[in-house]
Design a protein around this motif. Structure first.
Motif, mmCIF file in Angstrom:
data_model
loop_
_atom_site.group_PDB
_atom_site.id
_atom_site.type_symbol
_atom_site.label_atom_id
_atom_site.label_comp_id
_atom_site.label_asym_id
_atom_site.label_seq_id
_atom_site.Cartn_x
_atom_site.Cartn_y
_atom_site.Cartn_z
ATOM 1 N N ASN A 32 0.697 -1.186 0.170
ATOM 2 C CA ASN A 32 0.091 0.052 -0.100
ATOM 3 C C ASN A 32 0.771 1.456 0.029
ATOM 4 N N THR A 60 -4.328 -3.579 -6.096
ATOM 5 C CA THR A 60 -4.938 -2.739 -5.155
ATOM 6 C C THR A 60 -5.867 -1.752 -5.523
ATOM 7 N N THR A 107 -5.224 4.761 -0.449
ATOM 8 C CA THR A 107 -4.791 3.334 -0.698
ATOM 9 C C THR A 107 -4.911 2.789 0.858
ATOM 10 N N GLY A 108 -5.018 1.679 0.833
ATOM 11 C CA GLY A 108 -4.874 0.680 1.989
ATOM 12 C C GLY A 108 -6.002 1.110 2.955
#
Length: 190
Positions: A32, A60, A107-108
């Motif tokens: 990430n 992702t 992200t993540g």
């Protein structure tokens, strides 16, 4: 009258694109992780800003949003699932003016955020200025030996002769010639 090429093809060939592209790497340094470009992000008024996302790990999900970009583009929010590579085009308005807006890439599940400042500028002249000739990476042979090489050759001969004849003066002379050659080359640089 019949033209050999269609008119639309001719007009399309005359248009110059001033689009700018910037690359972002995902998952290259770790899970990430987002790596943005080192240079400033900018786009010309009326062009398209292209954000290229290159994933170097597991697929992702990222979210790109810009809460203050309304004066410069219609872009507001985008969710993307990136397996290998994806491009996000952000068209900039033709009737806009110079300024800036911010992009936020997440992200993540919100664990990693990257904030970017995008400058919107007037069109710049894309004619390349007359660039000075950069020096080559490798030396260019001019047909004659470099003075340092000549001095090194003479010093090698004198040093070899000092080893053979055991005359200490030849060893000292070879050392002095090497120093003179190095200093000459150093101070001769432009």
């Amino acid at each position: 009258m019949n033209f050999p090429l269609s008119f639309t093809l001719l007009t399309a060939a005359g248009q110059i694109s001033h689009d700018t592209s910037f690359e972002f790497y995902l998952n290259r340094l770790g899970i990430n992780e987002i790596e943005g470009p080192k240079e400033n992000i900018w786009g010309e008024i009326g062009s398209t800003l292209r954000l290229i996302f290159k994933n170097r790990g597991a697929p992702t999900h990222i979210t790109i949003s810009s809460p203050n970009s309304g004066m410069y583009t219609d872009f507001f929010h985008e969710n993307m699932y990136i397996v290998d590579e994806a491009v996000l085009p952000i068209p900039l308005r033709k009737d806009g003016r110079e300024g800036f807006f911010d992009l936020e890439i997440i992200t993540g599940y919100g664990g990693v955020k990257l904030f970017l400042h995008v400058d919107v500028i007037q069109g710049v002249d894309h004619q390349k200025p007359a660039a000075r000739g950069e020096p080559p990476l490798q030396p260019v042979a001019h047909g004659r030996p470099h003075p340092l090489m000549i001095m090194m050759g003479i010093a090698l001969i004198l040093f070899s002769a000092s080893l053979y004849t055991q005359i200490e003066f030849l060893n000292t002379a070879s050392f002095i010639i090497l120093i003179v050659g190095a200093l000459y080359t150093w101070y001769r640089q432009t």
